[in-house]
Design a protein around this motif. Structure first.
Motif, PDB file in Angstrom:
ATOM      1  N   TYR A 156     -21.629  -0.021  49.663  1.00 27.78           N
ATOM      2  CA  TYR A 156     -21.048   1.549  49.659  1.00 27.78           C
ATOM      3  C   TYR A 156     -20.873   1.792  48.339  1.00 27.78           C
ATOM      4  N   CYS A 157     -20.992   3.170  48.142  1.00 29.66           N
ATOM      5  CA  CYS A 157     -20.453   3.944  46.824  1.00 29.66           C
ATOM      6  C   CYS A 157     -19.368   4.773  47.179  1.00 29.66           C
ATOM      7  N   ASN A 158     -18.168   4.444  46.925  1.00 26.74           N
ATOM      8  CA  ASN A 158     -16.892   5.219  47.699  1.00 26.74           C
ATOM      9  C   ASN A 158     -17.345   5.027  49.377  1.00 26.74           C
ATOM     10  N   ALA A 159     -17.207   6.296  49.994  1.00 24.66           N
ATOM     11  CA  ALA A 159     -17.366   6.433  51.239  1.00 24.66           C
ATOM     12  C   ALA A 159     -18.780   6.433  51.893  1.00 24.66           C
ATOM     13  N   TYR A 160     -19.716   6.400  50.957  1.00 28.79           N
ATOM     14  CA  TYR A 160     -21.226   6.539  51.448  1.00 28.79           C
ATOM     15  C   TYR A 160     -22.044   5.304  51.383  1.00 28.79           C
ATOM     16  N   LEU A 161     -22.680   5.351  52.371  1.00 28.90           N
ATOM     17  CA  LEU A 161     -23.478   4.067  52.376  1.00 28.90           C
ATOM     18  C   LEU A 161     -24.702   4.070  51.340  1.00 28.90           C
ATOM     19  N   LEU A 208     -17.969   1.428  63.034  1.00 30.79           N
ATOM     20  CA  LEU A 208     -16.797   2.181  62.111  1.00 30.79           C
ATOM     21  C   LEU A 208     -15.912   2.905  62.680  1.00 30.79           C
ATOM     22  N   HIS A 209     -14.690   3.045  62.362  1.00 31.78           N
ATOM     23  CA  HIS A 209     -13.753   3.920  63.038  1.00 31.78           C
ATOM     24  C   HIS A 209     -13.219   4.868  61.643  1.00 31.78           C
ATOM     25  N   ALA A 210     -13.035   6.046  62.273  1.00 33.17           N
ATOM     26  CA  ALA A 210     -12.547   7.021  61.066  1.00 33.17           C
ATOM     27  C   ALA A 210     -11.115   6.683  60.555  1.00 33.17           C
ATOM     28  N   VAL A 211     -10.891   6.596  59.245  1.00 32.34           N
ATOM     29  CA  VAL A 211      -9.510   6.327  58.595  1.00 32.34           C
ATOM     30  C   VAL A 211      -9.097   7.547  57.758  1.00 32.34           C
ATOM     31  N   PRO A 212      -7.924   7.688  57.363  1.00 29.27           N
ATOM     32  CA  PRO A 212      -7.432   8.831  56.280  1.00 29.27           C
ATOM     33  C   PRO A 212      -8.353   8.303  55.022  1.00 29.27           C
ATOM     34  N   ASP A 213      -8.700   9.503  54.505  1.00 30.74           N
ATOM     35  CA  ASP A 213      -9.407   9.628  53.177  1.00 30.74           C
ATOM     36  C   ASP A 213      -8.110   9.008  52.253  1.00 30.74           C
ATOM     37  N   GLN A 214      -8.378   7.762  51.369  1.00 30.87           N
ATOM     38  CA  GLN A 214      -7.314   7.558  50.483  1.00 30.87           C
ATOM     39  C   GLN A 214      -7.773   8.218  49.205  1.00 30.87           C
ATOM     40  N   LEU A 215      -8.831   8.954  48.955  1.00 31.11           N
ATOM     41  CA  LEU A 215      -9.382   9.531  47.552  1.00 31.11           C
ATOM     42  C   LEU A 215      -9.186  10.932  47.646  1.00 31.11           C
ATOM     43  N   SER A 216      -8.335  11.455  48.938  1.00 31.98           N
ATOM     44  CA  SER A 216      -8.204  12.982  49.002  1.00 31.98           C
ATOM     45  C   SER A 216      -7.486  13.485  47.804  1.00 31.98           C
ATOM     46  N   TRP A 217      -7.633  14.886  47.787  1.00 34.64           N
ATOM     47  CA  TRP A 217      -6.873  15.519  46.666  1.00 34.64           C
ATOM     48  C   TRP A 217      -5.272  15.398  46.926  1.00 34.64           C
ATOM     49  N   ASP A 218      -4.842  15.258  48.049  1.00 37.66           N
ATOM     50  CA  ASP A 218      -3.306  15.026  48.420  1.00 37.66           C
ATOM     51  C   ASP A 218      -2.937  13.753  48.200  1.00 37.66           C
ATOM     52  N   ASN A 219      -3.748  12.521  47.805  1.00 38.06           N
ATOM     53  CA  ASN A 219      -3.380  11.411  47.433  1.00 38.06           C
ATOM     54  C   ASN A 219      -3.601  11.124  46.158  1.00 38.06           C
ATOM     55  N   LEU A 220      -4.486  11.956  45.404  1.00 40.75           N
ATOM     56  CA  LEU A 220      -4.876  11.663  44.129  1.00 40.75           C
ATOM     57  C   LEU A 220      -3.782  12.606  43.143  1.00 40.75           C
ATOM     58  N   LEU A 221      -3.276  13.755  43.662  1.00 39.84           N
ATOM     59  CA  LEU A 221      -2.418  14.402  42.694  1.00 39.84           C
ATOM     60  C   LEU A 221      -0.953  13.614  42.545  1.00 39.84           C
ATOM     61  N   TRP A 222      -0.649  13.703  41.465  1.00 37.57           N
ATOM     62  CA  TRP A 222       0.734  13.074  40.879  1.00 37.57           C
ATOM     63  C   TRP A 222       1.793  13.740  41.786  1.00 37.57           C
TER      64      TRP A 222
END
Length: 455
Positions: A314-319, A410-424
């Motif tokens: 994978y490259c991030n979330a992409y196969l 595969l099962h859907a999971v929350p995006d750990q690299l979303s803007w909500d998670n990335l913003l300080w």
């Protein structure tokens, strides 16, 4: 001991939801985040380079929009409430101020050393750091000589910012990178020596590996290569070319694994977990698919083929790529659904952006996918075609079936690299003193390092 790199908090600055002690470990000494150039004065900034590429256009758009609205308001072409304009300007100014504060104080905010739940050094000091990590590891082994133990020692070497202790600085012919490698080599020797000292060598599996290939784009401001070398293999860190995913796997267990054993089969760092669980006579979690396999049959010569018929890269979330090692063939087929666009084009990496990305204009998609036979072309130089490989379409058909089976699991999971998670989020910021003191503290008493003789 060392670099955790999986974060620390979720809802507050002390909930420790991602901390090692919340995930099965009994003791921690190290970094919950990672090692960056930004952490070491004079080494430049990874974040500023990325921020410049991603924020310049939005800032320009916001600025042009605000100026245009003000001009149209002034000449009467558009009626804009002065308060609305002022609020927009204020929000933009505050956002920029927060970003500038974050980047300017990055070293003090995010480069810190912890013992268990306590921050003991903020910002992190690189002075004798590898020796301190080694001392912690040696002491941990000494405390557990009479009981089974798991020690995960993750060095900051040779991730940038590069550093080396005084006894290793200038020792290598390969600059600071070589100095760091030699210091890490010394540390590994200290671990093996203490196992020998306590007669634990024949009872202990030592596994030395890396999480990725060399970071080719890591070049210092003076032009010195800080990212390593991948030999004949194409690409490097953040890519699924062989240079990015072929890493050393060195194992040591006298009396159990025969010296000189060489395994030329596809394995994965995902295999470490099931191997340890099996050795501990424990059970794998039954509520999920475990992608790894026990390595001991391969290492002891009881099996000649890896259980990994397919490996999905994978490259991030992409196969991105799939390798297939058929049970009835010596070939190792590998397909790419997309590949990174190197910059400059004739280079072997993405030097303009520091790392290669996985989406949009940063990649080229391939239909049909690129196909290589790694057993004949490990450098991935010449993609196969229906004219050069008679089983071209059959190979792609089998791989597509494997991808379909894989994606259905595969099962859907929350995006750990979303803007909500990335913003300080200031309320999650760990700080061992106060923001007014730049979160400064240094409680890490090195004690005596006399037992660790370097060089």
């Amino acid at each position: 001991v060392g670099k955790w790199h999986l974060g620390m908090n979720c809802e507050s600055s002390n909930d420790f939801c991602h901390h090692p002690l919340s995930h099965g470990f009994d003791y921690f000494y190290g970094l919950t985040v990672t090692n960056f150039r930004d952490c070491k004065p004079g080494q430049g900034s990874v974040f500023l380079k990325g921020a410049q590429k991603s924020l310049v256009i939005p800032i320009q758009i916001a600025g042009i929009t605000l100026v245009s609205l003000a001009i149209m308001q002034y000449i009467g072409l558009l009626k804009v409430l002065f308060q609305a304009l002022a609020y927009c300007l204020l929000i933009t100014a505050i956002s920029l101020a927060v970003l500038i504060f974050f980047f300017y104080h990055f070293q003090y905010l995010n480069c810190f050393l912890m013992r268990n739940h306590q921050i003991i050094q903020q910002p992190l000091s690189y002075e004798n750091l590898t020796q301190r990590l080694t001392k912690e590891a040696v002491q941990f082994i000494g405390r557990n000589t009479d009981a089974p133990f798991l020690l995960v020692l993750t060095y900051l070497h040779v991730h940038t910012a590069l550093y080396a202790s005084k006894n290793f600085r200038g020792k290598s012919k390969h600059g600071l990178y070589g100095d760091a490698v030699e210091e890490m080599d010394w540390s590994v020797g200290q671990i093996l020596d203490v196992l020998e000292k306590y007669n634990l060598s024949n009872k202990t599996l030592v596994y030395f590996t890396s999480d990725q290939g060399a970071h080719l784009e890591e070049i210092s401001s003076s032009g010195e290569v800080h990212g390593g070398y991948n030999g004949i293999y194409k690409g490097g860190k953040s890519m699924n070319w062989e240079g990015g995913i072929r890493v050393p796997g060195l194992l040591h267990w006298p009396g159990v694994i025969q010296a000189g054993t060489y395994v030329d089969e596809p394995t994965s760092n995902m295999d470490i977990f099931p191997t340890i669980v099996k050795l501990a006579k424990a059970q794998l979690p039954p509520d999920r698919i475990i992608d790894g396999h026990d390595l001991m049959p391969l290492l002891q010569g009881k099996a000649t083929r890896s259980k990994h018929e397919f490996l999905f890269h994978y490259c991030n979330a992409y196969l991105n790529a799939v390798r297939w090692h058929p049970g009835n063939s010596e070939s190792v087929w590998k397909v790419f659904f997309f590949t990174p666009n190197f910059s400059p084009e004739d280079s072997n990496g993405c030097y303009d952006s520091h790392v290669c990305f996985c989406h949009g204009g940063f990649i080229t998609r391939h239909d049909p996918p690129l196909l290589f036979d790694l057993s004949r072309d490990p450098e991935e130089k010449v993609p196969l075609t229906p004219e050069t490989e008679s089983h071209f379409y059959e190979i792609l058909r089998v791989i597509h079936l494997a991808v379909d089976n894989h994606t259905r699991s595969l099962h859907a999971v929350p995006d750990q690299l979303s803007w909500d998670n990335l913003l300080w989020k200031p309320w999650l910021q760990p700080c061992c003193s106060s923001l007014f003191q730049s979160c400064y503290c240094d409680y890490d008493s090195e004690g005596s390092l006399s037992e660790l003789h370097s060089g």
